[in-house]
Design an enzyme around this catalytic site. Structure first.
Site, PDB file in Angstrom:
ATOM      1  N   ASN A 185       0.849  -1.182   0.000  1.00  0.00           N
ATOM      2  CA  ASN A 185       0.000   0.000   0.000  1.00  0.00           C
ATOM      3  C   ASN A 185       0.887   1.236   0.000  1.00  0.00           C
ATOM      4  OD1 ASN A 185      -2.947  -0.968   0.409  1.00  0.00           O
ATOM      5  ND2 ASN A 185      -1.748  -2.179   1.871  1.00  0.00           N
ATOM      6  N   GLU A 186       1.151   1.757  -1.166  1.00  0.00           N
ATOM      7  CA  GLU A 186       2.066   2.876  -1.340  1.00  0.00           C
ATOM      8  C   GLU A 186       1.383   4.192  -0.948  1.00  0.00           C
ATOM      9  OE1 GLU A 186       5.058   2.428  -1.770  1.00  0.00           O
ATOM     10  OE2 GLU A 186       5.570   0.945  -3.294  1.00  0.00           O
ATOM     11  N   PRO A 187       2.157   5.282  -0.808  1.00  0.00           N
ATOM     12  CA  PRO A 187       1.563   6.590  -0.507  1.00  0.00           C
ATOM     13  C   PRO A 187       0.399   6.902  -1.443  1.00  0.00           C
ATOM     14  CG  PRO A 187       3.939   6.725  -0.361  1.00  0.00           C
ATOM     15  CD  PRO A 187       3.631   5.350  -0.868  1.00  0.00           C
ATOM     16  N   THR A 204      10.438   2.043  -3.518  1.00  0.00           N
ATOM     17  CA  THR A 204      10.198   0.628  -3.210  1.00  0.00           C
ATOM     18  C   THR A 204      10.930  -0.258  -4.200  1.00  0.00           C
ATOM     19  OG1 THR A 204       8.030   1.136  -2.286  1.00  0.00           O
ATOM     20  CG2 THR A 204       8.420  -1.141  -2.963  1.00  0.00           C
TER      21      THR A 204
END
Length: 655
Positions: A185-187, A204
């Site tokens: 779950n990235e920014p 990442t």
């Protein structure tokens, strides 16, 4: 003061409660954690912390077994949980822990990604856990990286429904990425997001690049459980190890809740614990600047750290700090103990001054009361340990040169062959030169190496002959550098520690053979000084393994007579540098010495121009080293000390 905290691991709705007997210990009073919005515990060792986590999971499994219920675990991948899984496997094999009632759901998987690919999380989970315990195959759920694009949306919905069909997750194990991602779950991820496909952040992918032999080989997408899925877990434990995670740990624990740091959403979960090692906790306010939190214990170490911090904060040399500066920045308690800033300033200035020496092996016939090294014996036996064949000159090339010029008996030992860091193109270049110089009757072996390189598939493991050639390339470069510095070949040692020789980024656990090789060398040299890499930020962990091997060997040797007069100095420089308050020996370099150090690094030609394992720093190693050494010198100068061209820094390890 130490307080014990027992965690109630009941779910947020207080249904189906269960309790664990594991007790964490947390240092400090409540007020010391007043900036922190997620409960956290700090351990000296990530290995020990991992055992504690594994024991909590094991206790939960047993409690669920006693009630004849499934134990539903959400599992993470990556380097952080490996020791947790190792301990769970040990508990199964040695203490009879059964996984027969365990149902697992993995957080994520790269997309697209074949299950048989060694970089897949499917491969990871079977390698580290599932192949070694009695879990039922039908109870294992890992996102499938081979699902067709047109079926992916429905697949994610079905994965979510499957989790819900088991009543949700009893326990979720998490790591944290440097973007603040949990799972993938990235920014920008929404608080109520569910299982879905996602585009990976560049940072990442950069962090994953060493395992994939370059960022260009890292998938750009992934399948991940959502934030909403994770936050429904009844219990969450999130791990963070190492200094690279320190900044994001602080943002997550002390910052505001924001989609820019997805892990910060865990502030709203009522049963989450962050489990940290010392390095990952270093940026927390109560660790980094405890005097800003409340009354603190003013040990000499804390005093030094605080005064240097204050000088940097107000941008004044140490000797110009005033009582007002101390009072304005939370250090009035220190003034109350010491009386005045004047005495504190002089004492700190002298402490820093005494770390600086042009004689890293000790200055002959000089009073060594305030010097970092002893003056006797005047000519020392010195062993420099270099994890890779260039760490010596990158991190302490100027000090290396100084030790030789001051007529100490210097040995250097390259702990690994470094072969994996040589590109195929570089190996091909050398192989073709060798073939052109080899008589026709002797060309068979070198021709077979060239053929291996030509037919090698992307990211395939090198044949042993190719690895040997790459190792010889690094060895030849090392000889070039040490000869340039004036060190005879007889004092250069290539240990080729076996743990490294896998042909892949992933190494074997070190063992008795690795330790015996190093032990034998130390007993042969009987050094008065050992220099070793304390820079643990290398992307593939070789530095840490090499340091752990040394520490184990030192424990074995500590009763030896010669070890009573042996000091160990740790250097950094390739990826990070010591903070000023950590430095115990600072070796200044002249402009000419900086240039000689640069030339020594240049002998490692295979590591220039697009080096394979540079981490997230795009500068070449010689540039990094030079700029870090210059920055250290500038920091000393801004604190009010003499101005030098560059400084190499060391910290003593007491074994």
């Amino acid at each position: 003061m130490s307080t014990e905290i027992r965690y109630n691991t009941s779910n947020s709705n207080n249904t189906g409660p269960y309790y664990k007997d594991i007790t964490y210990r947390e240092a400090g009073k409540f007020e010391e954690t007043r900036f922190e919005k997620i409960h956290n515990v700090i351990f000296k060792s990530s290995d020990y912390a991992s055992v504690i986590i594994a024991n909590e999971i094991a206790q939960l499994i047993k409690e669920k077994q006693a009630r004849q219920e499934h134990c539903v675990l959400g599992l993470a991948t990556g380097s952080s949980p490996i020791k947790v899984y190792d301990e769970l496997v040990r508990l199964h094999k040695e203490e009879g822990l059964s996984f027969a009632n365990v149902v697992t759901f993995n957080l994520d998987e790269y997309y697209p990604m074949d299950k048989s690919n060694v970089q897949s999380y499917h491969y990871f989970m079977y390698e580290h856990l599932f192949d070694h315990v009695d879990i039922l195959p039908e109870n294992i759920h890992i996102p499938d990286g081979t699902v067709l694009q047109q079926n992916l949306h429905q697949y994610c919905i079905d994965y979510e429904l499957k989790i819900n069909s088991f009543g949700g997750l009893d326990f979720q194990l998490l790591g944290i990425g440097r973007t603040g991602h949990i799972g993938f779950n990235e920014p920008g991820s929404h608080y109520n997001s569910v299982t879905r496909s996602i585009t990976l952040d560049h940072l990442t992918r950069s962090d994953a690049a060493p395992s994939f032999f370059g960022i260009e080989n890292v998938p750009k997408k992934a399948i991940t459980m959502g934030i909403g899925t994770i936050k429904k877990a009844k219990r969450i434990v999130i791990m963070a190890w190492g200094h690279k995670k320190a900044e994001i740990v602080k943002e997550t624990i002390e910052g505001k809740i924001t989609s820019d740091v997805p892990a910060s959403y865990l502030q709203r979960h009522n049963n989450t614990t962050f489990v940290l090692d010392k390095e990952a906790a270093n940026e927390l306010t109560r660790i980094k600047t405890p005097w800003l939190v409340g009354p603190c214990r003013w040990t000499d170490k804390v005093k030094n750290k605080a005064i240097i911090w204050l000088s940097q904060k107000v941008q004044k040399p140490i000797l110009k700090l005033t009582d007002k500066d101390y009072n304005d920045y939370g250090m009035s308690g220190l003034l109350a103990e010491e009386g005045s800033s004047y005495e504190l300033n002089i004492r700190m200035f002298n402490t820093l001054q005494h770390t600086i020496t042009g004689w890293p092996g000790g200055k002959p016939n000089a009073d060594d009361t305030y010097r970092p090294e002893r003056n006797t014996p005047h000519k020392k036996r010195i062993l420099i340990l270099s994890p890779h064949p260039d760490d010596d000159v990158i991190s302490m090339g100027g000090t290396f040169l100084r030790l030789i010029e001051q007529e100490h008996t210097v040995h250097v030992a390259y702990q690994t062959s470094g072969n994996i860091a040589v590109s195929d193109a570089e190996a091909m270049k050398y192989a073709e030169v060798i073939r052109n110089m080899t008589p026709d009757k002797d060309k068979e072996e070198i021709s077979s190496i060239i053929m291996e390189l030509k037919k090698k598939q992307e990211r395939a493991i090198d044949a042993i002959e190719v690895r040997n050639l790459k190792g010889l390339i690094r060895r030849g470069e090392s000889y070039g550098a040490t000869r340039f510095l004036g060190l005879p070949d007889a004092y250069v040692h290539f240990l080729n520690l076996p743990f490294y020789e896998t042909g892949t980024v992933k190494k074997k656990p070190y063992g008795k053979e690795d330790k015996n090789i190093l032990l034998k060398l130390i007993k042969k040299v009987k050094p008065h000084q050992i220099y070793a890499a304390g820079d643990l930020a290398d992307p593939h962990g070789t530095h840490k393994v090499c340091l752990d091997i040394l520490f184990d060997v030192l424990k074995q040797l500590k009763e030896e007579e010669f070890m009573k007069d042996c000091w160990v100095w740790l250097y950094r420089g390739a990826w990070q540098e010591w903070d000023i308050h950590d430095i115990e020996m600072a070796v200044p370099l002249s402009p000419d010495e900086v240039l000689k150090k640069r030339k020594a690094i240049f002998f490692h030609q295979s590591q220039k121009d697009g080096v394979m394992f540079q981490g997230d720093d795009s500068r070449e190693f010689w540039v990094r080293a030079e700029e870090r050494n210059q920055q250290t010198a500038q920091r000393y100068h801004k604190l009010g000390l003499a101005e030098y061209e560059a400084i190499e820094a060391f910290r003593r390890y007491h074994f």
